[in-house]
Scaffold this motif. Sequence first.
Motif: not given
Length: 693
Positions: A427-438, A579-584, A385-393
């Motif tokens: 899901t975690r292996l692939a970048g946690s797209s269910n936690t961090f926004s696109e 660097k980015r999430f893929a999109r179908a 929930n911190f938003g860009s450009p923050w990284l989060e543990w």
Amino acid sequence: MVLPETVLPARPALLNPALDDLGVRLGPDGGTLRVWSGTADSVQLLLFDDVDLDWATETIDMVPVGGGVFQATTPLLRAGARYAIRVGGPQGPGHLFNPESLLIEPYSRGLVSGGGTGDWRSVVIDGSFDWGSSAKPGVPLDRTVIYEAHVKGLTKRHPLIPPALHGTYAGLAHPAMIEHLLSLGVTSVELLPVHAYATEPRLLQLGLTNYWGYNSLNFFTPHAPYATAASRAEGPEAVLREFKGMVKLLHEAGLEVLLDVVYNHTAEGGIGDPRTSFRGIDNTGYYRQTGEGVYIDETGCGNAVDTSTDAAARLVLDSLRYWSDEVQVDGFRFDLAVTLGRDERHSFTPDHPLLTAIREDPALAGTKLIAEPWDVGMGGWQTGNFGSPWLEWNDRYRDRVRNFWLSDVDYARRADTAPVGIGGFATRLAGSSNTFSEDRGPLASVNFVTAHDGFTLRDLVSYDVKHNLGNGEQNRDGADTNRSFNHGAEGRTDDERVLATRRKAMRNLMGTLLLSAGVPMITAGDEMGRTQRGNNNAYCHDSALTWVSWDLAPWQRDLLAHTQRLLQARRDNPALRPKRFARAGETIPSASVMDWFDEHGETMSSDRWNDPAHRTLQYLATSTPEDEEPNRVLLVIHGTEEPTEITLPALTGASFVSLWSSADEAPADDDETFVPGDVVPLAGTSMRLFRVD
């Protein structure tokens, strides 16, 4: 024609010019000290003899100049001068003024002990330093690998570092340490707190110490005990110079320096604990409390800093600017960052003025900002929930990875099947797209399996429960839920079967961490199997228990070689660090397109994702970085203890070059090559990585 009036954006309150230039500013005729207190009646500056710090040579009444700021100018404020302040004000709920207390000035760049416990003098610092051609490395996020380390613990026992440099800033910058960091393949050294800190009275009574340093006295002064004896003898100016010298040498080697910063509470603790600075300057302006003067504890430490006030928030911002600009550090990891984002109602908001100022401040542009996205207050868990450009543990990453390789396997031994399938792990292996926004992408996630707080990697696979009796709290402290697994024996054992299984489990955990999308963080010593003998909260031990050992058994050298091989694979293959999430259906540069196959080389069916009986997966990642050739890797995961076979997927014209296997005790030297349809054996609970040509 009448032009519309130009409307300028409002200046954030915490950038109020009345709060500019707090602390000491040196000039040709001496120095000016500016101190803020919103409720004080009087502030005095006291200057002390350089030798006898009990003897005040001068007392100067500071003058109120508006905005709660008191000011004094004197030729006695020169580089090296020792000073303190005394503050008087009203009595009543929330106020703790005592005009006889000698206090640390909050913007002090240097400190010396006055002799007694909690007795300190501020020191005027010149701060000049020749940076030469040194520059911040500016490591791109997709190539960043964080190495979390303790200044003293990392170097205290290193045999190639001279004893005079053991446990010091200079020791960290010694060629032997730089060589280890570079050969390992990390890019950014994240130091546990280096702001001046103190040990809590309770620990002193137990004969223990605050080793980690999460107990700040001051936000501008480097912790003097981490400097060499020669620098300490010369004084605070030399301590700061040694710190800057460390930063310079690490930068020249291409390594970044990140600081773990503790702005959420201070060493003053709760009521009855020491009054060294903020409490005596303006208790209501610096700490969260009720109208009756009772502290609101969002941190578990008794006195949460109230960043909803302009002065407290500005103090944090000015400290960050100082370390980033004058000391040239590359980024910050914010301890209990949620506390910093709580408003006057004590609720977290990602648009808090302080968080907004940090991310928008031009002086901090390009600085890595890492949030520990939780605290112990209401609504304190804010991962994602911190938003860009923050990284989060990413604690969700940590928990899922530990579950998959450890507690799920433990469960399966007792129940004949694991409790869950492989979907959540993938899901975690692939970048946690269910936690961090696109818009933030996978690099918003700082992935970790261990940290300073908790079990080491070796202990995670060697203990079912914590063993913290040495902390003096009857084993009550430290986390009870560790998601660990001792693999059949608690702690030390001579059972080679158990030891071999533990070693493979460590390789699986390290492999997952370094092959996952996101920014990986390694805890210092994990690459060599460091142990704390089951203590999962070793914050109070400054001893061989917490210092990294460099005397390695053969299996530890093998683990180090595995970590080096994994980091080399990460560098060589952009598909492992998108660097980015893929999109179908779309081609997105630097995003990894993912295809998922089962053990038969067939596309993973929906029912298998969550089926506990199917914990084998082939993960094909394809990335096309900007201006580079496409890159493909295949990562095979097998999450049950029974060995199996996999059939490589049918990729037209492809070949699969083996890069790494967690089943090997030492990394294999040959690049074995396979073709689609080949059947490859897999050991129980293991991983294998291929480059796809």
